[in-house]
Write a protein that holds these residues in place. Structure first.
Motif, PDB file in Angstrom:
ATOM      1  N   THR A   1      58.019  57.628  10.979  1.00 35.75           N
ATOM      2  CA  THR A   1      58.077  57.092  12.397  1.00 35.75           C
ATOM      3  C   THR A   1      58.771  55.749  12.499  1.00 35.75           C
ATOM      4  O   THR A   1      58.501  54.771  12.043  1.00 35.75           O
ATOM      5  CB  THR A   1      56.465  56.835  12.804  1.00 35.75           C
ATOM      6  OG1 THR A   1      55.664  58.106  12.305  1.00 35.75           O
ATOM      7  CG2 THR A   1      56.542  56.594  14.278  1.00 35.75           C
TER       8      THR A   1
ATOM      9  N   THR B   1      54.334  47.264   9.779  1.00 31.99           N
ATOM     10  CA  THR B   1      55.347  48.286   9.695  1.00 31.99           C
ATOM     11  C   THR B   1      56.497  47.880   8.432  1.00 31.99           C
ATOM     12  O   THR B   1      56.178  46.454   7.952  1.00 31.99           O
ATOM     13  CB  THR B   1      56.509  48.210  10.900  1.00 31.99           C
ATOM     14  OG1 THR B   1      57.148  46.905  10.636  1.00 31.99           O
ATOM     15  CG2 THR B   1      55.577  48.614  12.111  1.00 31.99           C
TER      16      THR B   1
ATOM     17  N   GLU C   1      57.571  52.902  26.194  1.00 30.44           N
ATOM     18  CA  GLU C   1      57.470  53.574  25.095  1.00 30.44           C
ATOM     19  C   GLU C   1      58.571  53.716  24.295  1.00 30.44           C
ATOM     20  O   GLU C   1      58.725  53.878  23.119  1.00 30.44           O
ATOM     21  CB  GLU C   1      56.945  55.041  25.574  1.00 30.44           C
ATOM     22  CG  GLU C   1      58.031  55.812  26.223  1.00 30.44           C
ATOM     23  CD  GLU C   1      58.055  55.593  27.702  1.00 30.44           C
ATOM     24  OE1 GLU C   1      57.384  54.643  28.239  1.00 30.44           O
ATOM     25  OE2 GLU C   1      58.432  56.290  28.446  1.00 30.44           O
TER      26      GLU C   1
ATOM     27  N   LEU D   1      61.056  44.665  16.645  1.00 29.15           N
ATOM     28  CA  LEU D   1      61.557  45.955  17.085  1.00 29.15           C
ATOM     29  C   LEU D   1      63.213  46.253  16.966  1.00 29.15           C
ATOM     30  O   LEU D   1      63.679  47.271  17.131  1.00 29.15           O
ATOM     31  CB  LEU D   1      61.252  46.274  18.563  1.00 29.15           C
ATOM     32  CG  LEU D   1      59.342  46.379  18.563  1.00 29.15           C
ATOM     33  CD1 LEU D   1      59.050  46.426  19.926  1.00 29.15           C
ATOM     34  CD2 LEU D   1      58.757  47.403  17.720  1.00 29.15           C
TER      35      LEU D   1
ATOM     36  N   TYR E   1      51.063  49.399  19.078  1.00 30.48           N
ATOM     37  CA  TYR E   1      51.191  50.641  18.582  1.00 30.48           C
ATOM     38  C   TYR E   1      49.722  50.930  17.739  1.00 30.48           C
ATOM     39  O   TYR E   1      49.650  51.931  17.344  1.00 30.48           O
ATOM     40  CB  TYR E   1      52.219  50.531  17.567  1.00 30.48           C
ATOM     41  CG  TYR E   1      53.648  50.713  18.235  1.00 30.48           C
ATOM     42  CD1 TYR E   1      54.188  51.810  19.137  1.00 30.48           C
ATOM     43  CD2 TYR E   1      54.326  49.384  18.271  1.00 30.48           C
ATOM     44  CE1 TYR E   1      55.275  51.509  19.538  1.00 30.48           C
ATOM     45  CE2 TYR E   1      55.391  49.189  18.801  1.00 30.48           C
ATOM     46  CZ  TYR E   1      55.858  50.470  19.492  1.00 30.48           C
ATOM     47  OH  TYR E   1      57.309  50.276  20.240  1.00 30.48           O
TER      48      TYR E   1
ATOM     49  N   GLY F   1      60.104  50.672  23.750  1.00 32.08           N
ATOM     50  CA  GLY F   1      60.323  49.402  23.189  1.00 32.08           C
ATOM     51  C   GLY F   1      61.105  48.166  24.216  1.00 32.08           C
ATOM     52  O   GLY F   1      61.699  47.577  23.866  1.00 32.08           O
TER      53      GLY F   1
ATOM     54  N   TYR G   1      59.404  52.691  15.101  1.00 35.74           N
ATOM     55  CA  TYR G   1      58.797  52.089  16.284  1.00 35.74           C
ATOM     56  C   TYR G   1      59.935  51.413  17.170  1.00 35.74           C
ATOM     57  O   TYR G   1      60.845  50.973  16.755  1.00 35.74           O
ATOM     58  CB  TYR G   1      57.653  50.955  16.023  1.00 35.74           C
ATOM     59  CG  TYR G   1      56.772  51.515  14.913  1.00 35.74           C
ATOM     60  CD1 TYR G   1      55.643  52.472  15.616  1.00 35.74           C
ATOM     61  CD2 TYR G   1      56.770  51.636  13.623  1.00 35.74           C
ATOM     62  CE1 TYR G   1      54.651  52.980  14.735  1.00 35.74           C
ATOM     63  CE2 TYR G   1      55.747  52.092  12.982  1.00 35.74           C
ATOM     64  CZ  TYR G   1      54.639  52.648  13.543  1.00 35.74           C
ATOM     65  OH  TYR G   1      53.855  53.312  12.935  1.00 35.74           O
ATOM     66  N   ALA G   2      59.862  52.310  18.348  1.00 34.36           N
ATOM     67  CA  ALA G   2      60.786  51.673  19.560  1.00 34.36           C
ATOM     68  C   ALA G   2      62.278  52.325  19.341  1.00 34.36           C
ATOM     69  O   ALA G   2      62.771  52.372  18.222  1.00 34.36           O
ATOM     70  CB  ALA G   2      61.009  50.219  19.392  1.00 34.36           C
TER      71      ALA G   2
ATOM     72  N   SER H   1      61.935  48.972  12.504  1.00 34.22           N
ATOM     73  CA  SER H   1      60.736  48.971  11.897  1.00 34.22           C
ATOM     74  C   SER H   1      60.065  50.367  11.832  1.00 34.22           C
ATOM     75  O   SER H   1      60.279  51.153  12.788  1.00 34.22           O
ATOM     76  CB  SER H   1      59.717  48.265  12.949  1.00 34.22           C
ATOM     77  OG  SER H   1      59.358  47.087  12.317  1.00 34.22           O
ATOM     78  N   PHE H   2      59.469  50.790  10.720  1.00 33.30           N
ATOM     79  CA  PHE H   2      59.146  51.997  10.668  1.00 33.30           C
ATOM     80  C   PHE H   2      57.724  52.238   9.725  1.00 33.30           C
ATOM     81  O   PHE H   2      57.487  51.173   9.214  1.00 33.30           O
ATOM     82  CB  PHE H   2      60.072  52.890  10.228  1.00 33.30           C
ATOM     83  CG  PHE H   2      60.585  52.490   8.712  1.00 33.30           C
ATOM     84  CD1 PHE H   2      61.774  51.569   8.690  1.00 33.30           C
ATOM     85  CD2 PHE H   2      60.137  53.084   7.786  1.00 33.30           C
ATOM     86  CE1 PHE H   2      62.319  51.223   7.535  1.00 33.30           C
ATOM     87  CE2 PHE H   2      60.908  52.685   6.507  1.00 33.30           C
ATOM     88  CZ  PHE H   2      61.944  51.739   6.370  1.00 33.30           C
ATOM     89  N   ASN H   3      57.227  53.412   9.495  1.00 35.79           N
ATOM     90  CA  ASN H   3      56.062  53.642   8.776  1.00 35.79           C
ATOM     91  C   ASN H   3      56.208  55.031   8.260  1.00 35.79           C
ATOM     92  O   ASN H   3      57.028  55.929   8.851  1.00 35.79           O
ATOM     93  CB  ASN H   3      54.824  53.319   9.325  1.00 35.79           C
ATOM     94  CG  ASN H   3      53.953  52.006   9.318  1.00 35.79           C
ATOM     95  OD1 ASN H   3      54.310  51.567   8.155  1.00 35.79           O
ATOM     96  ND2 ASN H   3      53.485  51.547  10.311  1.00 35.79           N
TER      97      ASN H   3
END
Ligand code: PLP
Length: 404
Positions: free
Chosen positions: A321, A375, A146, A175, A370, A148, A323-324, A334-336
């Motif tokens: 969010t 992303t 979780e 990541l 994910y 990464g 990620y990692a 990396s995100f959203n």
């Protein structure tokens, strides 16, 4: 580090995009080039251009000397034992294919196993997957957790007496995770298994010592480290280069040819058939000079400051969010944004002069992990500033406003 001085070396950064000063945050895809590198390409074609290792005339000698001195620069940059262990290729992808081809033809048989990780770039998945299919061998995958980060215990369990090679990325391009490759190589070597390290996202960001890592193979691309496109490197331990047969055949890689037979040159030339991307290779030499002049340690510190600042700033936005959250991360995030497609966000940022990448980043299994389609990725280089991260933030706020 004098960032403004560094920025002034990169002509492309002086541009405006859609009326805004360019903020270039897509450095993992490719970096921009300093004037010194651009000049080296122009200089080659205006005053040196000749093929290497063929003719004995003045220009050819000059080109050959520069070509071989670049090999030495690379050797010392990654601390290889010998210059002969440095093979010029067209990039990371070709370097991996070269090793995969050789393993397929010489070292892999039915039922054997190759281990890669869940966070590899497609370039370090597809060649191994395809040779496994062709040889009826098995591709095994180290999962990440979780945070990464690769799960080391799972890695240990995957290794069997059938494992013939392990191919891992040093830094995840999707990541930003910096993997503990030295530890992983040590575990593999206890079982006598060779390891290939994909250094495409590492060499330009942190010091690399292939002897200290003890990797069997190390691959990277010039264009991601401030040099021209279409040039890369395969480092391999001498013992492998002696065993491996050529990957492509043609001129420049032979000792003697008759219609009945051919004897091959020694490495590195055995693996460099045909005319290389000479100007690209010389530009890589210049890029290494440039990196050395600034100092890779200083670059690493600067980029660490950027990523820390970037993570802090991004976490102030609602509905974002990341990620990692690995303990060790390179300058990649990396995100959203909640309820906003990554592609739409990228397009709006672009209109504001901020270049980021959106999509799967050639790492589809990471997206599958994910359960997402893609992303937004920002990736830093030595010339980026915290002010540029502020511009990113303003851009992302605008993206959110437009979607309210
Ligand atoms: N490996 C990693 C980790 C990468 O990030 C990339 C490019 O993004 C590659 C391999 C492929 O590099 P190239 O396209 O220069 O061959």
């Amino acid at each position: 580090m004098d960032i403004q001085k560094i920025r002034s070396d990169f002509p492309i950064l002086q541009q405006k995009i859609h009326g805004h000063p360019l903020v270039y945050l897509d450095n993992s895809a490719t970096t921009q080039k300093p004037q010194q590198v651009i000049d080296s390409i122009i200089r080659f074609y205006t005053s040196v251009n000749a093929n290497v290792h063929r003719s004995g005339h003045f220009l050819s000698e000059r080109a050959s000397v520069s070509f071989e001195s670049t090999r030495q620069k690379i050797q010392s940059f990654i601390h290889a034992k010998q210059t002969e262990e440095i093979i010029f290729t067209s990039g990371t992808t070709e370097s991996i294919n070269l090793v995969a081809h050789s393993f397929k033809n010489q070292f892999i048989k039915s039922d054997d196993e190759i281990i890669i990780s869940e966070m590899e770039h497609h370039s370090n998945i597809v060649p191994w997957q395809q040779i496994c299919k062709q040889k009826n061998a098995r591709l095994k995958i180290i999962p990440f957790d979780e945070h990464g980060e690769l799960i080391i215990d799972a890695f240990k369990e995957l290794i069997t007496e059938k494992t013939k090679l392990i191919a891992l990325t040093f830094v995840s391009n999707a990541l930003g995770t910096i993997n503990p490759v030295k530890e992983l190589i040590h575990i593999a070597h206890e079982k006598n298994i060779p390891v290939l390290i994909d250094g495409a996202q590492a060499v330009q960001h942190l010091p690399v010592d292939v002897q200290d890592l003890d990797c069997d193979f190390f691959v990277f691309s010039g264009h991601k480290m401030y040099a021209g496109t279409g040039v890369g490197v395969l480092y391999a331990k001498q013992k492998w280069l002696e065993k491996m047969r050529p990957y492509t055949y043609g001129g420049g890689m032979v000792k003697s040819v008759s219609f009945e037979n051919t004897t091959f040159a020694n490495h590195p030339f055995k693996f460099e058939a045909g005319t290389s991307n000479i100007s690209g290779i010389l530009s890589l030499g210049k890029a290494i000079d440039y990196l050395n002049n600034i100092g890779i340690n200083k670059i690493q510190q600067h980029e660490q400051r950027l990523v820390t600042y970037g993570l802090d700033q991004l976490s102030t936005l609602d509905g974002l969010t990341i990620y990692a959250k690995p303990k060790k991360r390179c300058g990649i995030i990396s995100f959203n944004l909640e309820d906003i497609h990554h592609y739409d966000a990228m397009m709006i940022l672009d209109k504001l002069g901020v270049a980021v990448r959106s999509g799967k980043h050639c790492a589809e299994p990471v997206m599958n992990h994910y359960n997402i389609k893609g992303t937004i990725r920002v990736s830093f280089a030595m010339y980026n500033t915290t002010e540029e991260i502020d511009r990113l933030l303003v851009g992302l706020q605008k993206v959110q406003e437009m979607h309210r």
